[in-house]
Design a protein around this motif. Sequence first.
Motif, mmCIF file in Angstrom:
data_model
loop_
_atom_site.group_PDB
_atom_site.id
_atom_site.type_symbol
_atom_site.label_atom_id
_atom_site.label_comp_id
_atom_site.label_asym_id
_atom_site.label_seq_id
_atom_site.Cartn_x
_atom_site.Cartn_y
_atom_site.Cartn_z
ATOM 1 N N GLU A 240 -12.878 -14.501 6.102
ATOM 2 C CA GLU A 240 -13.820 -13.822 6.999
ATOM 3 C C GLU A 240 -13.133 -12.739 7.823
ATOM 4 N N MET A 241 -11.845 -12.907 8.088
ATOM 5 C CA MET A 241 -11.095 -11.906 8.858
ATOM 6 C C MET A 241 -10.619 -10.745 7.987
ATOM 7 N N GLY A 242 -10.800 -10.862 6.677
ATOM 8 C CA GLY A 242 -10.403 -9.775 5.795
ATOM 9 C C GLY A 242 -9.133 -10.016 5.021
ATOM 10 N N ALA A 263 6.287 -8.271 2.605
ATOM 11 C CA ALA A 263 5.774 -9.544 3.122
ATOM 12 C C ALA A 263 6.659 -10.113 4.223
ATOM 13 N N LYS A 264 7.956 -9.789 4.173
ATOM 14 C CA LYS A 264 8.851 -10.275 5.240
ATOM 15 C C LYS A 264 8.510 -9.612 6.566
ATOM 16 N N ALA A 265 8.236 -8.305 6.532
ATOM 17 C CA ALA A 265 7.849 -7.602 7.757
ATOM 18 C C ALA A 265 6.544 -8.175 8.305
ATOM 19 N N PHE A 266 5.611 -8.478 7.409
ATOM 20 C CA PHE A 266 4.350 -9.104 7.807
ATOM 21 C C PHE A 266 4.607 -10.470 8.450
ATOM 22 N N SER A 267 5.498 -11.256 7.848
ATOM 23 C CA SER A 267 5.825 -12.584 8.383
ATOM 24 C C SER A 267 6.502 -12.481 9.743
ATOM 25 N N ASP A 268 7.329 -11.456 9.916
ATOM 26 C CA ASP A 268 7.992 -11.254 11.219
ATOM 27 C C ASP A 268 6.973 -10.918 12.308
ATOM 28 N N LYS A 269 5.981 -10.123 11.947
ATOM 29 C CA LYS A 269 4.925 -9.803 12.918
ATOM 30 C C LYS A 269 4.122 -11.066 13.256
ATOM 31 N N ALA A 270 3.902 -11.898 12.249
ATOM 32 C CA ALA A 270 3.181 -13.152 12.468
ATOM 33 C C ALA A 270 3.969 -14.066 13.407
ATOM 34 N N LYS A 271 5.279 -14.069 13.229
ATOM 35 C CA LYS A 271 6.133 -14.950 14.036
ATOM 36 C C LYS A 271 6.046 -14.589 15.520
ATOM 37 N N PHE A 307 -4.223 -15.106 14.012
ATOM 38 C CA PHE A 307 -4.425 -14.446 12.716
ATOM 39 C C PHE A 307 -5.312 -13.203 12.879
ATOM 40 N N LYS A 308 -6.278 -13.288 13.785
ATOM 41 C CA LYS A 308 -7.158 -12.140 14.016
ATOM 42 C C LYS A 308 -6.386 -10.989 14.643
ATOM 43 N N LEU A 310 -3.243 -10.481 14.353
ATOM 44 C CA LEU A 310 -2.335 -9.977 13.314
ATOM 45 C C LEU A 310 -3.045 -8.994 12.385
ATOM 46 N N MET A 311 -4.235 -9.341 11.944
ATOM 47 C CA MET A 311 -4.977 -8.465 11.060
ATOM 48 C C MET A 311 -5.388 -7.170 11.738
ATOM 49 N N GLU A 312 -5.655 -7.231 13.042
ATOM 50 C CA GLU A 312 -6.045 -6.022 13.780
ATOM 51 C C GLU A 312 -4.961 -4.961 13.779
ATOM 52 N N GLN A 313 -3.703 -5.384 13.588
ATOM 53 C CA GLN A 313 -2.599 -4.414 13.531
ATOM 54 C C GLN A 313 -2.656 -3.565 12.259
ATOM 55 N N TYR A 314 -3.467 -3.974 11.296
ATOM 56 C CA TYR A 314 -3.526 -3.271 10.017
ATOM 57 C C TYR A 314 -4.857 -2.542 9.821
ATOM 58 N N LYS A 315 -5.719 -2.553 10.824
ATOM 59 C CA LYS A 315 -7.035 -1.933 10.645
ATOM 60 C C LYS A 315 -7.105 -0.577 11.327
#
Length: 315
Positions: A240-242, A263-271, A307-308, A310-315
Amino acid sequence: QGLADYMNQTYDAQVRADNFYMTCGAAASLTISLKALVEGPDDEIILIAPFFPEYTVFVHNANAKAVVLPPDTEHFQISLDALEKAITPHTRAIIINSPNNPSGVVYSADTYEKLAALLTRKSQEIGHPIYIISDEPYREIIYDGLPILYVPKFYKDTIICYSYSKSLSLPGERIGYVLVPDCAADAQEVYTAVCGAGRSMGFVCAPHLFQDVVLKCLGQTGDMNIYDENRKLLYNGLKEMGYDCVYPSGAFYLFVKSPEADAKAFSDKAKKLNLLIVPADSFGCPGYVRVSYCVDPDMIKRSFAAFKKLMEQYK
């Protein structure tokens, strides 16, 4: 004998007590099986991405070469065309893992039938059997009413590695086995090599207490409904969040495509948002991450705000 009786009653496996070699779990079973099958440094073991990263360590420990099959990122089954090209006269075995870590995908009967036909033909061409090593620690963690398939029914030259831990919701409490069914090529010689490999690596007699415990756990599992609810909660919430998620039919992992190539950069942002996810580069599948949902349902719900963000950083 208890294991043989259970497998025969459940899967019509037609196995005997003497087909089992008890181990300290699936990792020990895999290392022992590889050590038993590999005959020299030119031998090759095929790994199907995405795969548990330690497979490469186990293969190298057996003094063999790991040949990685690229992932089928459309269906996450097995790319048979790519597999046929990867098989050489040096191919000794192929490791399969279903339900799969990290994708959560379950291989279909159609996949097994086509895989068996290919391996049978290629074994005849190269003049020796290509074994399947079926890594099955998540065997019973399966959803949507899908059947649990007994791989030797599809392909006789199969060795099964099992662990009593994940399906009992006791990861870390390791007891398992190597099963070399009589239908496998050179079954007695392979079983003898398994025994010798186990001793040579110090896996001498799996803990007797846990062997007794296994007999009381035959056919038992943890509550699969909790995993199933977590699966639906996380999968639907992230979709639902995309997020682009692979639909999981087994295990307790969600495989998610990274919104950026790294994916590592994405995981670092998630961390930084207190989300601990694993980049799948080491699983042989760059551009994806693994999320584990064997957690309290409330933790999944509390994670959604992060998670929301995190996804907003890519929109």
